[in-house]
Design a protein around this motif. Structure first.
Motif, PDB file in Angstrom:
ATOM      1  N   GLY A 158     -11.455 -24.224   8.326  1.00 39.92           N
ATOM      2  CA  GLY A 158     -10.558 -23.136   8.415  1.00 39.92           C
ATOM      3  C   GLY A 158     -11.179 -21.991   9.424  1.00 39.92           C
ATOM      4  O   GLY A 158     -11.913 -22.289  10.442  1.00 39.92           O
ATOM      5  N   LYS A 159     -10.809 -20.987   9.192  1.00 40.19           N
ATOM      6  CA  LYS A 159     -11.225 -19.636  10.064  1.00 40.19           C
ATOM      7  C   LYS A 159     -12.763 -19.476   9.874  1.00 40.19           C
ATOM      8  O   LYS A 159     -13.157 -18.837  10.640  1.00 40.19           O
ATOM      9  CB  LYS A 159     -10.479 -18.668   9.609  1.00 40.19           C
ATOM     10  N   ASP A 160     -13.440 -19.764   8.739  1.00 38.02           N
ATOM     11  CA  ASP A 160     -14.908 -19.586   8.873  1.00 38.02           C
ATOM     12  C   ASP A 160     -15.584 -20.744   7.886  1.00 38.02           C
ATOM     13  O   ASP A 160     -14.878 -21.698   7.720  1.00 38.02           O
ATOM     14  CB  ASP A 160     -15.223 -18.151   7.922  1.00 38.02           C
ATOM     15  N   THR A 212     -14.003 -21.647   4.567  1.00 37.57           N
ATOM     16  CA  THR A 212     -12.809 -21.717   4.235  1.00 37.57           C
ATOM     17  C   THR A 212     -12.190 -23.254   5.028  1.00 37.57           C
ATOM     18  O   THR A 212     -12.376 -23.195   6.010  1.00 37.57           O
ATOM     19  CB  THR A 212     -11.795 -20.604   4.911  1.00 37.57           C
TER      20      THR A 212
END
Length: 443
Positions: free
Chosen positions: A211-213, A216
């Motif tokens: 995901g974003k990092d 995540t």
């Protein structure tokens, strides 16, 4: 049934005698008889009354000797010995004192076990020979047919890679970071991912991707119309969760730390981890009772690539809630901790480095018997005794019990120190020699 009973002029083997007794019990059951008992048979010079019980659920018969479950006859009429039977039976015989001489009984059962293993190996060799013949026939195919097979194989691999690569391209991530979940391969003994995660049933495909990092991850489902849908599952323990997962892989158990964890259901989750090469893997996890930060996990098979295989039957059975409840997992964790501590202090282990699944899957008493039996074998080997039957009755069992008790009562003592301490006590005046015989007094 007399030991020397013959069939067509040949002596009946012990396993055939036992099968005959099971068949007698079956027939009496079919006739509606109650309180059925088998005929006594002679094993190791002892008349044994077999206790034969049918397991309706599994459709098999369990054979008990002196109250110990020794053998199982399956629906294919195949006999197999239970794990750890020898240690359990020895303990039962010891508890009975000198009422029977159990060595001959155990030795004849061990001979039978060895014979069954030889027969299984013989059947396996035949199967392998047949496979070799089949492979030879396949090698005789024409070059045109081989080329066609290779082309079809290449096309299939390209097709399998295509779906993951398309997802990776759309989300601008590395394909090695994506898990393409298999929807049909089993994770537990009987269940695949859509059965374990009810929300997955409405999708043709499930993907896990960054995901974003780093901590995540997104779960994406491909619906029946081929459209992507983001599945919002609850993240557990926050980013970089401070939990441990005992990963079951075949007979081995290793501890791993997840990058992220997401809820599946009550006390079940899926965890994201990385292997030694940095590739993303997904584990199906079950929580131990009483500890919110302790889990047991097994790898989820993928739809394509190198990680498509289901894990071993032993692994899948272990992680299945039908076989081990969350409370059972907690007890298994206690046994794992106990076994790991003893192994780090040098106790001999049949599985080699690392506590094996079979060493913790029984009750605490059964697991202890396995450890004790490993110590007995080690002590016999140290004294150069190959045939256990030739050792002084009870000497090494008693010595192993003392060694094990020392290690259980003193968490600082090593195995070598415990052995030395016990041997020293045996060498004291009035004690026994390492060979098991009373030392002569000086006159």
């Amino acid at each position: 049934m007399a030991e020397n009973e013959t069939m067509e002029g040949k002596e009946i083997s012990l396993n055939e005698k036992i099968k005959q007794e099971v068949e007698i019990v079956k027939q009496r059951e079919m006739n509606g008889e109650e309180n059925i008992v088998s005929n006594p048979i002679t094993i190791g010079g002892i008349n044994i009354q077999l206790d034969i019980k049918k397991d309706e659920k599994e459709n098999l018969y369990k054979i008990h000797i002196l109250g110990v479950h020794i053998l199982t006859l399956d629906e294919n009429d195949e006999l197999s010995f239970e794990k750890g039977w020898e240690a359990t039976l020895r303990e039962q015989i010891e508890n009975n004192g000198d009422k029977i001489n159990g060595e001959d009984l155990i030795n004849e059962l061990k001979e039978m076990e060895l014979q069954l293993e030889k027969e299984k190996q013989k059947d396996k060799n035949k199967d392998e020979e047949q496979i070799d013949e089949d492979e030879k026939d396949e090698e005789d195919l024409s070059e045109d047919m081989e080329e066609k097979d290779e082309e079809e194989k290449d096309d299939k691999e390209k097709s399998e890679d295509k779906a993951k690569k398309q997802i990776a391209k759309r989300h601008n991530v590395n394909p090695n970071q994506i898990v393409h979940v298999s929807m049909d391969r089993r994770i537990t003994d009987n269940d695949n991912f859509p059965v374990l995660a009810k929300w997955a049933k409405g999708y043709n495909d499930i993907y896990i991707l960054p995901g974003k990092d780093e901590y995540t991850w997104e779960t994406i489902g491909i619906n029946k119309d081929g459209e992507e849908e983001v599945i919002n599952n609850k993240q557990q323990e926050g980013k970089n969760p401070n939990v441990t997962i005992k990963r079951v892989d075949g007979k081995e158990i290793t501890e791993v730390r997840p990058i992220a964890m997401y809820e599946i259901g009550n006390k079940t989750s899926y965890a994201v981890i990385r292997d030694s090469a940095g590739k993303t893997q997904m584990l199906y996890c079950r929580q131990e009772a009483g500890d919110g930060k302790a889990y047991w996990g097994i790898q989820v098979p993928e739809a394509e690539g190198k990680n498509i295989r289901e894990k071993s039957v032993e692994s899948r059975e272990f992680i299945d809630y039908r076989n081990n409840s969350s409370y059972d997992l907690s007890k298994k964790a206690d046994e794992l901790e106990k076994g790991t501590d003893l192994e780090e202090r040098g106790i001999p282990s049949k599985g080699g480095k690392g506590v094996q699944v079979e060493e913790i899957e029984g009750t605490p008493a059964q697991n202890r018997l396995l450890r004790k039996d490993d110590i007995i074998k080690d002590l016999l080997a140290r004294d150069g005794i190959i045939d256990r039957a030739k050792a002084m009755p009870g000497f090494y069992e008693n010595k192993a019990e003392k060694v094990l008790r020392l290690m259980e009562s003193d968490d600082k003592i090593s195995y070598e120190e415990a052995v030395e301490k016990v041997e020293k006590s045996n060498r004291e005046p009035g004690g026994n020699t390492p060979g098991g015989y009373p030392r002569k007094r000086d006159h």
